[in-house]
Design an enzyme around this catalytic site. Sequence first.
Site, PDB file in Angstrom:
ATOM      1  N   LYS A  21       0.831  -1.214   0.000  1.00 56.27           N
ATOM      2  CA  LYS A  21       0.000   0.000   0.000  1.00 56.27           C
ATOM      3  C   LYS A  21       0.865   1.264   0.000  1.00 56.27           C
ATOM      4  O   LYS A  21       0.640   2.173  -0.801  1.00 56.27           O
ATOM      5  CB  LYS A  21      -0.922  -0.055   1.230  1.00 56.27           C
ATOM      6  CG  LYS A  21      -1.905   1.066   1.343  1.00 56.27           C
ATOM      7  CD  LYS A  21      -3.090   0.651   2.204  1.00 56.27           C
ATOM      8  CE  LYS A  21      -2.865   0.814   3.687  1.00 56.27           C
ATOM      9  NZ  LYS A  21      -2.872   2.214   4.134  1.00 56.27           N
ATOM     10  N   SER A  22       1.855   1.327   0.878  1.00 58.30           N
ATOM     11  CA  SER A  22       2.700   2.542   0.961  1.00 58.30           C
ATOM     12  C   SER A  22       3.443   2.779  -0.351  1.00 58.30           C
ATOM     13  O   SER A  22       3.529   3.914  -0.833  1.00 58.30           O
ATOM     14  CB  SER A  22       3.743   2.389   2.073  1.00 58.30           C
ATOM     15  OG  SER A  22       3.136   2.488   3.320  1.00 58.30           O
ATOM     16  N   ARG A  26       2.914   5.920  -3.463  1.00 59.48           N
ATOM     17  CA  ARG A  26       4.048   6.705  -3.979  1.00 59.48           C
ATOM     18  C   ARG A  26       4.255   6.460  -5.475  1.00 59.48           C
ATOM     19  O   ARG A  26       4.554   7.394  -6.224  1.00 59.48           O
ATOM     20  CB  ARG A  26       5.312   6.381  -3.180  1.00 59.48           C
ATOM     21  CG  ARG A  26       5.243   6.981  -1.763  1.00 59.48           C
ATOM     22  CD  ARG A  26       6.138   6.257  -0.809  1.00 59.48           C
ATOM     23  NE  ARG A  26       6.228   6.900   0.497  1.00 59.48           N
ATOM     24  CZ  ARG A  26       5.379   6.688   1.510  1.00 59.48           C
ATOM     25  NH1 ARG A  26       4.350   5.869   1.371  1.00 59.48           N
ATOM     26  NH2 ARG A  26       5.550   7.300   2.668  1.00 59.48           N
ATOM     27  N   GLY A  93      -4.725   8.418   5.522  1.00 62.10           N
ATOM     28  CA  GLY A  93      -3.777   9.426   6.011  1.00 62.10           C
ATOM     29  C   GLY A  93      -2.656   9.651   5.011  1.00 62.10           C
ATOM     30  O   GLY A  93      -2.182  10.778   4.826  1.00 62.10           O
ATOM     31  N   ARG A 121      -8.031  12.972  12.516  1.00 62.97           N
ATOM     32  CA  ARG A 121      -6.592  12.716  12.684  1.00 62.97           C
ATOM     33  C   ARG A 121      -5.775  14.008  12.545  1.00 62.97           C
ATOM     34  O   ARG A 121      -6.146  14.911  11.801  1.00 62.97           O
ATOM     35  CB  ARG A 121      -6.153  11.631  11.690  1.00 62.97           C
ATOM     36  CG  ARG A 121      -6.819  10.306  12.032  1.00 62.97           C
ATOM     37  CD  ARG A 121      -6.475   9.228  11.056  1.00 62.97           C
ATOM     38  NE  ARG A 121      -5.077   8.857  11.134  1.00 62.97           N
ATOM     39  CZ  ARG A 121      -4.503   7.993  10.293  1.00 62.97           C
ATOM     40  NH1 ARG A 121      -5.216   7.425   9.352  1.00 62.97           N
ATOM     41  NH2 ARG A 121      -3.246   7.705  10.414  1.00 62.97           N
ATOM     42  N   SER A 165       7.372  10.049  11.679  1.00 61.45           N
ATOM     43  CA  SER A 165       6.281   9.800  10.731  1.00 61.45           C
ATOM     44  C   SER A 165       6.769   9.879   9.286  1.00 61.45           C
ATOM     45  O   SER A 165       7.261  10.922   8.847  1.00 61.45           O
ATOM     46  CB  SER A 165       5.153  10.818  10.955  1.00 61.45           C
ATOM     47  OG  SER A 165       4.306  10.854   9.815  1.00 61.45           O
ATOM     48  N   GLN A 167       4.847   9.793   6.787  1.00 60.89           N
ATOM     49  CA  GLN A 167       3.909  10.638   6.024  1.00 60.89           C
ATOM     50  C   GLN A 167       4.322  12.102   6.128  1.00 60.89           C
ATOM     51  O   GLN A 167       4.302  12.827   5.127  1.00 60.89           O
ATOM     52  CB  GLN A 167       2.483  10.444   6.540  1.00 60.89           C
ATOM     53  CG  GLN A 167       1.943   9.055   6.243  1.00 60.89           C
ATOM     54  CD  GLN A 167       0.583   8.778   6.846  1.00 60.89           C
ATOM     55  OE1 GLN A 167       0.052   9.586   7.608  1.00 60.89           O
ATOM     56  NE2 GLN A 167       0.024   7.632   6.529  1.00 60.89           N
ATOM     57  N   ASP A 312       2.350  -0.351  12.298  1.00 55.78           N
ATOM     58  CA  ASP A 312       1.144  -0.906  11.674  1.00 55.78           C
ATOM     59  C   ASP A 312       0.911  -2.369  12.070  1.00 55.78           C
ATOM     60  O   ASP A 312      -0.187  -2.896  11.882  1.00 55.78           O
ATOM     61  CB  ASP A 312       1.242  -0.825  10.139  1.00 55.78           C
ATOM     62  CG  ASP A 312       1.080   0.609   9.636  1.00 55.78           C
ATOM     63  OD1 ASP A 312       0.671   1.485  10.420  1.00 55.78           O
ATOM     64  OD2 ASP A 312       1.374   0.850   8.449  1.00 55.78           O
ATOM     65  N   ARG A 385      -6.894  -2.908  10.223  1.00 54.74           N
ATOM     66  CA  ARG A 385      -5.866  -3.726  10.894  1.00 54.74           C
ATOM     67  C   ARG A 385      -6.417  -4.364  12.183  1.00 54.74           C
ATOM     68  O   ARG A 385      -5.971  -5.438  12.578  1.00 54.74           O
ATOM     69  CB  ARG A 385      -4.606  -2.907  11.165  1.00 54.74           C
ATOM     70  CG  ARG A 385      -3.999  -2.357   9.870  1.00 54.74           C
ATOM     71  CD  ARG A 385      -2.531  -2.079   9.943  1.00 54.74           C
ATOM     72  NE  ARG A 385      -2.112  -1.301   8.785  1.00 54.74           N
ATOM     73  CZ  ARG A 385      -1.857  -1.801   7.572  1.00 54.74           C
ATOM     74  NH1 ARG A 385      -1.967  -3.093   7.352  1.00 54.74           N
ATOM     75  NH2 ARG A 385      -1.491  -1.012   6.577  1.00 54.74           N
TER      76      ARG A 385
HETATM   77  C1  S3P Z   1       2.684   5.317   6.072  1.00 55.94           C
HETATM   78  C2  S3P Z   1       3.278   5.769   7.216  1.00 55.94           C
HETATM   79  C3  S3P Z   1       2.825   5.401   8.575  1.00 55.94           C
HETATM   80  C4  S3P Z   1       1.928   4.166   8.536  1.00 55.94           C
HETATM   81  C5  S3P Z   1       0.891   4.258   7.484  1.00 55.94           C
HETATM   82  C6  S3P Z   1       1.542   4.378   6.105  1.00 55.94           C
HETATM   83  C7  S3P Z   1       3.225   5.752   4.760  1.00 55.94           C
HETATM   84  O1  S3P Z   1       2.062   6.476   9.122  1.00 55.94           O
HETATM   85  O2  S3P Z   1       1.335   3.979   9.806  1.00 55.94           O
HETATM   86  O3  S3P Z   1       0.076   3.107   7.481  1.00 55.94           O
HETATM   87  O4  S3P Z   1       2.878   5.149   3.735  1.00 55.94           O
HETATM   88  O5  S3P Z   1       4.021   6.705   4.751  1.00 55.94           O
HETATM   89  P1  S3P Z   1       2.747   7.674   9.956  1.00 55.94           P
HETATM   90  O6  S3P Z   1       3.568   8.471   9.027  1.00 55.94           O
HETATM   91  O7  S3P Z   1       1.579   8.469  10.499  1.00 55.94           O
HETATM   92  O8  S3P Z   1       3.534   7.017  11.038  1.00 55.94           O
END
Ligand code: S3P
Length: 427
Positions: A21-22, A26, A93, A121, A165, A167, A312, A385
């Site tokens: 997913k991450s 991107r 997020g 959030r 983080s 993100q 996660d 999750r």
């Molecule tokens: C993610 C970063 C993490 C993770 C989220 C995906 C990402 O969040 O928990 O599921 O893809 O960059 P945080 O940046 O809030 O820690």
Amino acid sequence: MNQEFLKIKNISGEFELPGDKSISHRALIFSAMADGKSTIKNLADSVDVKTTAECLKNIGVKFESDSGNLIVHGVGFKGFNKPDEALYCGNSGTTARLLSGLFAAQDFSTILKGDESLSKRPMKRIIEPLEMMGCKIESNSGTLPLKIKPVDNLKSINYELPVASAQVKSAILLAGLHLNEITTVIELKETRDHTERMLNLTVEKYSDKIIIPVSKKNYPEHGEFFVPGDISSAAYFIVLTLLSKNSSLVLKNVSINKTRTAYLYLLKQMGADISIIQKGNSYNEPLGDVIVKSSGLKNIEIDSAIIPLIIDEIPILTIAGIFAEGEFVIRNAKELRIKESDRINSICVNLKTAGLNIEEFDDGFSVNGNIEKGSKIFKSFNDHRIAMSFAVLSSLIDDDCVVENFECVSISNPKFLEQLKSVADFS
Ligand code: S3P
């Protein structure tokens, strides 16, 4: 939809998971920014990733599918169009925070909104550094909706992350990709490094700091991405296999990026029989096979430095922890309270339903004792999750159990039940 789970006798077989997913978020964003056509293979089929694609469509990016791959027609530097209406980031997020960095550098204003959970959030963590770069953002007291306005004088910054983080890091790096001067993000605790890898950034490490510089020179180029399988979705099947008798499972071509596999090393320290075989790289992202066999586990002390790297997986690690010898304890994990649900609370409520002894802390919890006999109804808290973790617990105990509102699993893995059925023996 309330989903019933029967006890699984054992797990065997092998399968490939859809893309991580991450990395998928991107791959979509970088392909959309690049000038020209990119091909993405094995893109995640998750709702969150579809949400990112939808936002990009609304700013003029064209997509086509071609034999299961996705073709993205990138628009090039600042080639996006002003959206006609607010962009909907759903539950994601990653969509809201990464796109905020991208929109900070555009010549039009954008409104980002989300579902009930995402709207609660914290967004201050991205608003503050982006405002330091000169960006103008209106928010609902630090939460969505955000209105990101165009500015002429965006400037580079050196920013030490106050929260670990990926993100937040990525939002700043995405804005920094539009500037001639170098923007630097400094991490005190390592977080997932997909943005750095996929943009081929030169990262330096000085004692306990990770220094990540970015500028227009690193603006993404079009190309071909293969997205390795989702190692976080793999975690549910890995823990289920470890805890089921006479079981073994091979998960093929998953991401084995070290900033994502910390949970595998933690499980190995707990006694898990897990082998990781690296097979290659795709856009600097390592992938390989993970082989898991049934194992007896023992709880160990979890080092706070790895918390951001396992954040996660904490819900499913908890399930491993309650079957392991000794007490399972999580501390220094306050970030769990601001995920898709308050995961400390969601886990504790469900563990109490299972009859376990829980102590809840501000930044974690401890759990010990034995699961009580009898059918149970677990709550998903509309958090994918939590739903999958308690589906695993339900599959491991004798009594039939139900997980409420199970459809939320599609946020990361819509095929969870299908995959479970393909490797599980219920007889
Ligand atoms: C993610 C970063 C993490 C993770 C989220 C995906 C990402 O969040 O928990 O599921 O893809 O960059 P945080 O940046 O809030 O820690």
